[in-house]
Design an enzyme around this catalytic site. Structure first.
Site, PDB file in Angstrom:
ATOM      1  N   LYS A  44       0.905  -1.198  -0.132  1.00  0.00           N
ATOM      2  CA  LYS A  44       0.098  -0.005   0.044  1.00  0.00           C
ATOM      3  C   LYS A  44       0.758   1.206  -0.042  1.00  0.00           C
ATOM      4  O   LYS A  44       1.704   1.345   0.816  1.00  0.00           O
ATOM      5  CB  LYS A  44      -0.942  -0.061   1.201  1.00  0.00           C
ATOM      6  CG  LYS A  44      -1.892  -1.209   1.303  1.00  0.00           C
ATOM      7  CD  LYS A  44      -2.734  -1.228   2.448  1.00  0.00           C
ATOM      8  CE  LYS A  44      -3.896  -2.272   2.380  1.00  0.00           C
ATOM      9  NZ  LYS A  44      -4.732  -2.324   3.613  1.00  0.00           N
ATOM     10  N   ASP A  57     -10.994   0.473   5.223  1.00  0.00           N
ATOM     11  CA  ASP A  57      -9.694   0.478   5.551  1.00  0.00           C
ATOM     12  C   ASP A  57      -9.464   1.748   6.472  1.00  0.00           C
ATOM     13  O   ASP A  57      -8.580   1.592   7.252  1.00  0.00           O
ATOM     14  CB  ASP A  57      -8.746   0.443   4.264  1.00  0.00           C
ATOM     15  CG  ASP A  57      -7.508  -0.260   4.543  1.00  0.00           C
ATOM     16  OD1 ASP A  57      -7.192  -0.668   5.635  1.00  0.00           O
ATOM     17  OD2 ASP A  57      -6.547  -0.503   3.523  1.00  0.00           O
ATOM     18  N   GLY A  97      -7.610  -4.043   1.327  1.00  0.00           N
ATOM     19  CA  GLY A  97      -8.838  -4.033   2.065  1.00  0.00           C
ATOM     20  C   GLY A  97      -8.508  -3.749   3.685  1.00  0.00           C
ATOM     21  O   GLY A  97      -7.255  -3.847   3.993  1.00  0.00           O
ATOM     22  N   VAL A  99       8.268   0.163   8.613  1.00  0.00           N
ATOM     23  CA  VAL A  99       8.112   1.060   7.770  1.00  0.00           C
ATOM     24  C   VAL A  99       6.820   1.656   7.933  1.00  0.00           C
ATOM     25  O   VAL A  99       5.646   1.036   8.177  1.00  0.00           O
ATOM     26  CB  VAL A  99       7.969   0.409   6.489  1.00  0.00           C
ATOM     27  CG1 VAL A  99       7.561   1.787   5.114  1.00  0.00           C
ATOM     28  CG2 VAL A  99       9.243  -0.057   5.805  1.00  0.00           C
ATOM     29  N   ALA A 144      -2.359  -7.978   9.241  1.00  0.00           N
ATOM     30  CA  ALA A 144      -1.836  -9.312   9.076  1.00  0.00           C
ATOM     31  C   ALA A 144      -1.925 -10.044  10.379  1.00  0.00           C
ATOM     32  O   ALA A 144      -2.232 -11.237  10.058  1.00  0.00           O
ATOM     33  CB  ALA A 144      -0.443  -8.875   8.804  1.00  0.00           C
ATOM     34  N   ASN A 169       0.724   3.385  11.568  1.00  0.00           N
ATOM     35  CA  ASN A 169       0.571   4.952  11.091  1.00  0.00           C
ATOM     36  C   ASN A 169      -0.138   5.437  12.270  1.00  0.00           C
ATOM     37  O   ASN A 169       0.445   6.666  12.624  1.00  0.00           O
ATOM     38  CB  ASN A 169      -0.216   5.008   9.907  1.00  0.00           C
ATOM     39  CG  ASN A 169       0.487   4.276   8.553  1.00  0.00           C
ATOM     40  OD1 ASN A 169       1.514   5.095   8.423  1.00  0.00           O
ATOM     41  ND2 ASN A 169       0.398   3.239   8.408  1.00  0.00           N
ATOM     42  N   SER A 187      -2.137  -0.518  14.049  1.00  0.00           N
ATOM     43  CA  SER A 187      -1.711   0.348  12.689  1.00  0.00           C
ATOM     44  C   SER A 187      -0.770   0.959  13.232  1.00  0.00           C
ATOM     45  O   SER A 187      -0.460   1.773  14.164  1.00  0.00           O
ATOM     46  CB  SER A 187      -2.709   1.380  12.618  1.00  0.00           C
ATOM     47  OG  SER A 187      -2.224   2.365  11.543  1.00  0.00           O
ATOM     48  N   GLU A 214       4.249   3.676   6.350  1.00  0.00           N
ATOM     49  CA  GLU A 214       3.942   4.093   4.769  1.00  0.00           C
ATOM     50  C   GLU A 214       3.247   5.438   4.845  1.00  0.00           C
ATOM     51  O   GLU A 214       3.525   6.301   3.799  1.00  0.00           O
ATOM     52  CB  GLU A 214       2.961   2.975   4.283  1.00  0.00           C
ATOM     53  CG  GLU A 214       3.539   1.683   3.893  1.00  0.00           C
ATOM     54  CD  GLU A 214       4.723   1.575   2.877  1.00  0.00           C
ATOM     55  OE1 GLU A 214       5.035   2.379   2.124  1.00  0.00           O
ATOM     56  OE2 GLU A 214       4.785   0.494   2.346  1.00  0.00           O
ATOM     57  N   LYS A 216      -5.525   6.279   3.067  1.00  0.00           N
ATOM     58  CA  LYS A 216      -5.973   6.060   4.581  1.00  0.00           C
ATOM     59  C   LYS A 216      -4.676   6.210   5.496  1.00  0.00           C
ATOM     60  O   LYS A 216      -4.733   6.454   6.547  1.00  0.00           O
ATOM     61  CB  LYS A 216      -6.705   4.816   4.536  1.00  0.00           C
ATOM     62  CG  LYS A 216      -5.974   3.542   4.415  1.00  0.00           C
ATOM     63  CD  LYS A 216      -5.280   2.889   5.206  1.00  0.00           C
ATOM     64  CE  LYS A 216      -4.390   1.919   4.694  1.00  0.00           C
ATOM     65  NZ  LYS A 216      -3.671   0.906   5.795  1.00  0.00           N
TER      66      LYS A 216
END
Ligand SMILES: NC(=O)c1ccc[n+]([C@@H]2O[C@H](COP(=O)([O-])OP(=O)(O)OC[C@H]3O[C@@H](n4cnc5c(N)ncnc54)[C@H](O)[C@@H]3O)[C@@H](O)[C@H]2O)c1
Length: 333
Positions: A103, A240, A132, A275, A136, A252, A250, A277, A187
């Protein structure tokens, strides 16, 4: 089916397990020897706590493992998609289906990742995007989840849908590749911002405002780039966004919380240990928005905080005092 999954982070590993359980012959490729050796000896991926890697899963650090595969899953971080695609191109057999599950938007080119893969593989191989609301950790624990397989060629999207779906992983098909990919990338921007607001001590009202207005600007950019507005109300848009902005799984969101609490940006990213993102997506999304002349005030605010050192409280106050407007401005313009 013979399948290689390139990238043994949390997502690559979770999908490799799922594809093996669906009766495929699966090889999980790692970027480093150390990572591969660790996975093989411990039978665990530290990113997927309490999940044992099943017997039958093969491991490799040699990219030529793709050469006999019918389907290759590209699961590296977004910054590595170009290089990995370039390296696998001469190794792939004709008609291999490439499934992009990373993503992001590429940093310098502002390309979507399926465009990057196409550019590097010369358009010789079909590319399907799978995206979606899917942590994980949860997919690996068989938590019921739904995703979307997107390709301009609907029959191909449906083939990939068949390969991935099972009784706990539901897959829908779509032909809106632009909308599906942009939802996934953008997102992460909103998750960083939501985290930031939470870290500052703001409440549910702020989060709801951010997610809703964030979705509005995501859709605005998407439509300008050819996406279907409706896609943003679906799994890869709103779905998402919900999962990323509300969960501590998450990265982020977690990075945003640290930044909101006053941890310096690079230190916050380093503390996440993987990472983030969204940090790169802020820059790419802003560039894309400027290119097509679309207003993205939240993304712009995130850019000022993350890249220009602006003070968070000041930026939020300025956002709140923007010129008044109609909620569904696009329809009234
Ligand atoms: N983790 C999730 O829940 C999840 C869910 C859906 C999508 N994604 C997306 O999937 C992609 C991979 O995320 P992730 O969470 O699996 O892992 P990650 O970002 O932690 O890293 C994935 C793997 O990439 C490898 N890697 C590092 N540098 C590389 C390089 N230069 N070339 C090739 N490989 C390199 C690492 O060894 C690691 O195993 C991201 O784009 C992410 O946004 C993640």
């Amino acid at each position: 089916m013979k399948i290689a999954v390139l990238g043994s982070g949390g997502w690559g590993t979770a999908l490799a397990i799922l594809l093996l359980e669906n009766g495929n012959e699966v090889t999980l490729w790692s970027y480093t020897e150390e990572e591969s050796a660790r996975l093989q000896s411990s039978r665990e991926n530290p990113l997927l706590p309490e999940v044992t890697l099943p017997e039958g899963l093969r491991f490799s650090t040699d990219l030529s493992c793709v050469s006999s595969c019918d389907l290759v899953v590209m699961a590296t971080p977004s910054f590595a998609v170009r290089n990995t695609s370039r390296q696998v191109r001469p190794l792939l057999k004709p008609d291999t289906i490439l499934v992009s599950v990373s993503k992001g938007i590429e940093k310098d080119s502002s390309l979507r990742l399926s465009q990057v893969i196409r550019e590097e593989t010369g358009g010789d191989f079909p590319v399907v995007v799978l995206s979606g609301p899917s942590h994980a950790e949860e997919v690996a624990r068989h938590v019921p989840t739904a995703c979307v397989a997107a390709c301009e060629d609907c029959a191909l999207a449906e083939r990939v849908q068949d390969v991935f779906l099972n009784e706990r992983f539901r897959v829908y098909s779509s032909t809106d590749v632009v909308g599906v990919e942009l939802g996934a990338a953008l997102k992460n921007v909103m998750a960083l911002c939501a985290g930031c607001c939470a870290g500052m001590g703001y409440g549910d009202n702020t989060k709801a405002m951010l997610m809703t207005r964030g979705l509005a600007e995501m859709a605005r950019l998407g439509v300008a780039l050819g996406a279907d507005r409706e896609t943003f109300a679906g799994l890869t848009g709103m779905g998402d966004l919900i999962v990323t902005c509300t969960s501590l799984n998450s990265r982020n969101n977690r990075a945003g919380i640290l930044i909101g609490k006053g941890v310096p940006i690079q230190e916050a990213i380093a503390q996440i240990g993987a990472v983030v993102e969204g940090y790169f997506a802020v820059d790419s999304a802003r560039t894309l928005a400027q290119k097509v002349g679309v207003e993205m005030p939240i993304t712009e605010a995130a850019y000022r905080i993350l890249y220009q050192g602006a003070e968070i409280r000041t930026v939020i106050s300025e956002l709140m005092q923007r010129k008044k407007r109609h909620e569904t401005e696009e329809r009234w313009a």
